[in-house]
Motif scaffolding. Structure first.
Motif, PDB file in Angstrom:
ATOM      1  N   ASP A  51       0.817  -1.221   0.000  1.00 37.18           N
ATOM      2  CA  ASP A  51       0.000   0.000   0.000  1.00 37.18           C
ATOM      3  C   ASP A  51       0.850   1.272   0.000  1.00 37.18           C
ATOM      4  OD1 ASP A  51      -2.466  -1.010  -0.479  1.00 37.18           O
ATOM      5  OD2 ASP A  51      -3.062  -1.154   1.606  1.00 37.18           O
ATOM      6  N   THR A  52       0.246   2.284  -0.580  1.00 37.47           N
ATOM      7  CA  THR A  52       1.034   3.466  -0.963  1.00 37.47           C
ATOM      8  C   THR A  52       0.320   4.776  -0.617  1.00 37.47           C
ATOM      9  OG1 THR A  52       0.057   3.242  -3.162  1.00 37.47           O
ATOM     10  CG2 THR A  52       2.233   2.282  -2.850  1.00 37.47           C
ATOM     11  N   GLY A  53      -0.260   4.820   0.578  1.00 34.33           N
ATOM     12  CA  GLY A  53      -0.920   6.049   1.008  1.00 34.33           C
ATOM     13  C   GLY A  53       0.059   7.099   1.520  1.00 34.33           C
ATOM     14  N   LEU A  54       1.288   6.702   1.792  1.00 33.33           N
ATOM     15  CA  LEU A  54       2.293   7.673   2.245  1.00 33.33           C
ATOM     16  C   LEU A  54       2.654   8.608   1.096  1.00 33.33           C
ATOM     17  CD1 LEU A  54       4.670   5.273   4.221  1.00 33.33           C
ATOM     18  CD2 LEU A  54       2.915   6.772   5.158  1.00 33.33           C
ATOM     19  N   THR A  55       2.881   9.875   1.429  1.00 32.42           N
ATOM     20  CA  THR A  55       3.140  10.845   0.367  1.00 32.42           C
ATOM     21  C   THR A  55       4.629  11.189   0.242  1.00 32.42           C
ATOM     22  OG1 THR A  55       2.614  12.611   1.914  1.00 32.42           O
ATOM     23  CG2 THR A  55       0.837  11.875   0.461  1.00 32.42           C
ATOM     24  N   ASP A  56       5.473  10.463   0.985  1.00 30.70           N
ATOM     25  CA  ASP A  56       6.915  10.743   0.898  1.00 30.70           C
ATOM     26  C   ASP A  56       7.687   9.528   0.346  1.00 30.70           C
ATOM     27  OD1 ASP A  56       6.599   9.035   3.006  1.00 30.70           O
ATOM     28  OD2 ASP A  56       7.791  10.191   4.435  1.00 30.70           O
ATOM     29  N   LEU A  57       7.016   8.777  -0.523  1.00 31.73           N
ATOM     30  CA  LEU A  57       7.644   7.548  -1.037  1.00 31.73           C
ATOM     31  C   LEU A  57       8.906   7.832  -1.845  1.00 31.73           C
ATOM     32  CD1 LEU A  57       4.517   5.443  -2.114  1.00 31.73           C
ATOM     33  CD2 LEU A  57       5.822   5.354   0.022  1.00 31.73           C
ATOM     34  N   THR A  58       8.940   8.975  -2.548  1.00 35.47           N
ATOM     35  CA  THR A  58      10.128   9.271  -3.366  1.00 35.47           C
ATOM     36  C   THR A  58      11.349   9.521  -2.474  1.00 35.47           C
ATOM     37  OG1 THR A  58       9.601  11.630  -3.459  1.00 35.47           O
ATOM     38  CG2 THR A  58       8.791  10.267  -5.268  1.00 35.47           C
ATOM     39  N   VAL A  59      11.112   9.951  -1.249  1.00 35.64           N
ATOM     40  CA  VAL A  59      12.217  10.171  -0.300  1.00 35.64           C
ATOM     41  C   VAL A  59      12.575   8.861   0.396  1.00 35.64           C
ATOM     42  CG1 VAL A  59      12.929  11.432   1.768  1.00 35.64           C
ATOM     43  CG2 VAL A  59      11.511  12.564   0.049  1.00 35.64           C
ATOM     44  N   ARG A  60      11.561   8.127   0.838  1.00 35.67           N
ATOM     45  CA  ARG A  60      11.814   6.869   1.561  1.00 35.67           C
ATOM     46  C   ARG A  60      12.455   5.808   0.666  1.00 35.67           C
ATOM     47  NH1 ARG A  60       8.106   5.479   6.356  1.00 35.67           N
ATOM     48  NH2 ARG A  60       6.842   7.327   6.708  1.00 35.67           N
ATOM     49  N   PHE A  61      12.048   5.796  -0.591  1.00 33.84           N
ATOM     50  CA  PHE A  61      12.472   4.704  -1.478  1.00 33.84           C
ATOM     51  C   PHE A  61      13.063   5.228  -2.790  1.00 33.84           C
ATOM     52  CE2 PHE A  61       8.842   3.073   1.063  1.00 33.84           C
ATOM     53  CZ  PHE A  61       9.540   2.142   1.809  1.00 33.84           C
ATOM     54  N   PRO A  62      14.351   5.575  -2.769  1.00 34.27           N
ATOM     55  CA  PRO A  62      15.008   5.971  -4.026  1.00 34.27           C
ATOM     56  C   PRO A  62      14.883   4.845  -5.060  1.00 34.27           C
ATOM     57  CG  PRO A  62      16.413   6.414  -2.126  1.00 34.27           C
ATOM     58  CD  PRO A  62      15.258   5.602  -1.626  1.00 34.27           C
ATOM     59  N   PRO A  63      14.987   5.186  -6.368  1.00 38.19           N
ATOM     60  CA  PRO A  63      14.839   4.172  -7.413  1.00 38.19           C
ATOM     61  C   PRO A  63      15.710   2.955  -7.132  1.00 38.19           C
ATOM     62  CG  PRO A  63      15.002   6.336  -8.407  1.00 38.19           C
ATOM     63  CD  PRO A  63      15.249   6.522  -6.942  1.00 38.19           C
ATOM     64  N   GLY A  64      15.143   1.771  -7.309  1.00 32.82           N
ATOM     65  CA  GLY A  64      15.897   0.535  -7.150  1.00 32.82           C
ATOM     66  C   GLY A  64      15.862  -0.050  -5.745  1.00 32.82           C
ATOM     67  N   THR A  65      15.259   0.643  -4.788  1.00 31.92           N
ATOM     68  CA  THR A  65      15.265   0.134  -3.410  1.00 31.92           C
ATOM     69  C   THR A  65      14.046  -0.734  -3.094  1.00 31.92           C
ATOM     70  OG1 THR A  65      14.267   2.185  -2.606  1.00 31.92           O
ATOM     71  CG2 THR A  65      16.663   2.035  -2.517  1.00 31.92           C
ATOM     72  N   LEU A  66      13.058  -0.754  -3.981  1.00 32.55           N
ATOM     73  CA  LEU A  66      11.925  -1.672  -3.834  1.00 32.55           C
ATOM     74  C   LEU A  66      11.981  -2.696  -4.961  1.00 32.55           C
ATOM     75  CD1 LEU A  66       8.979   0.842  -3.142  1.00 32.55           C
ATOM     76  CD2 LEU A  66      10.031  -0.721  -1.474  1.00 32.55           C
ATOM     77  N   THR A  67      11.642  -3.951  -4.659  1.00 29.97           N
ATOM     78  CA  THR A  67      11.577  -4.941  -5.740  1.00 29.97           C
ATOM     79  C   THR A  67      10.207  -4.920  -6.415  1.00 29.97           C
ATOM     80  OG1 THR A  67      11.002  -6.605  -4.073  1.00 29.97           O
ATOM     81  CG2 THR A  67      13.313  -6.497  -4.783  1.00 29.97           C
ATOM     82  N   ARG A  68       9.175  -4.600  -5.666  1.00 27.06           N
ATOM     83  CA  ARG A  68       7.827  -4.426  -6.219  1.00 27.06           C
ATOM     84  C   ARG A  68       6.917  -3.827  -5.148  1.00 27.06           C
ATOM     85  NH1 ARG A  68       8.138  -8.899  -8.760  1.00 27.06           N
ATOM     86  NH2 ARG A  68      10.087  -9.379  -7.728  1.00 27.06           N
ATOM     87  N   ILE A  69       5.686  -3.518  -5.571  1.00 29.32           N
ATOM     88  CA  ILE A  69       4.676  -2.988  -4.648  1.00 29.32           C
ATOM     89  C   ILE A  69       3.453  -3.886  -4.740  1.00 29.32           C
ATOM     90  CG2 ILE A  69       3.048  -1.059  -4.317  1.00 29.32           C
ATOM     91  CD1 ILE A  69       5.287   0.866  -5.153  1.00 29.32           C
TER      92      ILE A  69
END
Lengths: 248, 248
Positions: A51-69
């Motif tokens: 889930d993606t209700g947080l509005t600071d995902l671009t800060v928490r998760f720089p590109p490549g730090t998640l494998t999927r959502i």
């Protein structure tokens, strides 16, 4: 396999905007808040945001730090962050989701780097030694909980829902979970809600099940106020979730 | 009457998620960013938020600190903040908007404390000595710019748009504005965009008009990179907007 609760609040969060109740006041003064319900599931090879209700995902998760959502459903408080994450110079990111052809606003029309993959009920997806099984829930939009199996351990994340569909309940009873994160939005109240559990709903389901550890999430400020005086009524094995809580 | 630009970025913002171009790198190191385009218009009696793409509105504007909101259109980067503002213990808040019956996601269905008021093109609304006139723009969703008149002063906020409809241009030419905040998303490029202006589009409109002061907003990272080397090409009276800029 471990899970970190990133948010444990309902759509309003805690404190509620402008609310001066005891729970909201305490949340403000202590700065212990409930952001929109969401979690991070980690194994040795996978890092999945649920889930993606947080509005600071671009800060928490720089590109490549998640494998999927994996998203439970397309209500705004569960997908707002995708609108901010979709435009960027990042590799494509797979978004596991229920088969909801409506989605939310223009996410399907303009997905940017997001690749939506609609799953089928009870049909597991296998990734890097992890099995992810979508479990249908009861909500006003098509909604999946997710059952994660890895190395003989099972964690289930089940929100948003009121109760459980019989098939999902059977699925959970067949092989007990080590940990269930479960929707519990309201204190006891007479009027049945159509979308979320009260604490009494959860207590009843817990009593009828073989669940070991159950963590409450999607908590509203009225439930927080109730819990302040009634936490002792919760059985052993039932835990009130908190933002940042790590559960293994 | 004064206007403060709260955000001056396009839908991706600057820096763009994961982008390592010169403009995004500079924005990161200097911490001078472009949040989603939005502005605050203040008179002695009114405090109007224009567009709601910011996701910290509950912190910036405690209940009672805004007299109303005006939104240009229902694209997510202009209304995301409304999803976070709608649930709360706050007095009803009027949202002036274009007549777009689709809206965005479930905002109309579940407005919470928000009271949407669809306006008609060129028909002014009068509030506390301030006149607010909706001016149709050219965009992929029904979109209004807004002309604010108070105490003989006129400020116009015109984004998102590609060019201007003839009627809106005539309206603006009849009585010059003291200040125009105008959509300028891209550097010069051959392919015409259907939704936003390039700097060349804006230079041409400016040359053909009697506009005094024009402030660029809805700026993308490619335009920022171009401006780093070409700012001297802008005529006197044309200003590059920045988050936090106060203009009177």
């Amino acid at each position: 396999m471990r899970m970190t609760l990133l948010g444990t609040g309902d759509a309003s969060g805690v404190p509620v905007y402008g609310c001066e109740c005891v729970a909201c006041g305490k949340a403000r003064t202590s700065n212990i808040r409930r952001l929109p319900s969401s979690a991070l599931l980690e194994t040795q090879c996978e890092r999945i945001l649920i889930d993606t209700g947080l509005t600071d995902l671009t800060v928490r998760f720089p590109p490549g730090t998640l494998t999927r959502i994996a998203i439970t459903h397309f209500h705004p408080d569960h997908v707002l962050g995708l609108f901010l994450l979709r435009w960027g110079c990042a590799p494509p990111l797979e978004i596991l989701c229920p088969p909801d052809n409506e989605g939310c606003a223009d996410l399907y029309k303009n997905p940017g780097t997001l690749k939506f993959k609609q799953l089928r009920p009870y049909e597991p997806v296998f990734v890097n030694g992890l099995s992810i099984t979508p479990l249908p829930l009861i909500h006003s939009k098509p909604t999946f909980g997710y059952c994660f199996d890895s190395d003989g351990k099972r964690i289930c994340y089940l929100t948003d829902t009121i109760g459980l569909p019989p098939e999902t309940r059977s699925y959970l009873m067949k092989r007990p979970c080590d940990l269930i994160v479960f929707d519990c939005s309201y204190p006891p109240r007479e009027k049945k809600n159509q979308n979320h559990n009260t604490i009494n709903d959860v207590l009843q389901i817990y009593a009828e099940s073989n669940f070991k550890q159950l963590v409450l999430t999607h908590i509203g400020h009225e439930l927080d106020a109730w819990l302040a005086n009634n936490k002792k009524l919760l059985p052993e094995g039932m835990i009130v979730g908190a933002d940042g809580m790590m559960i293994e």
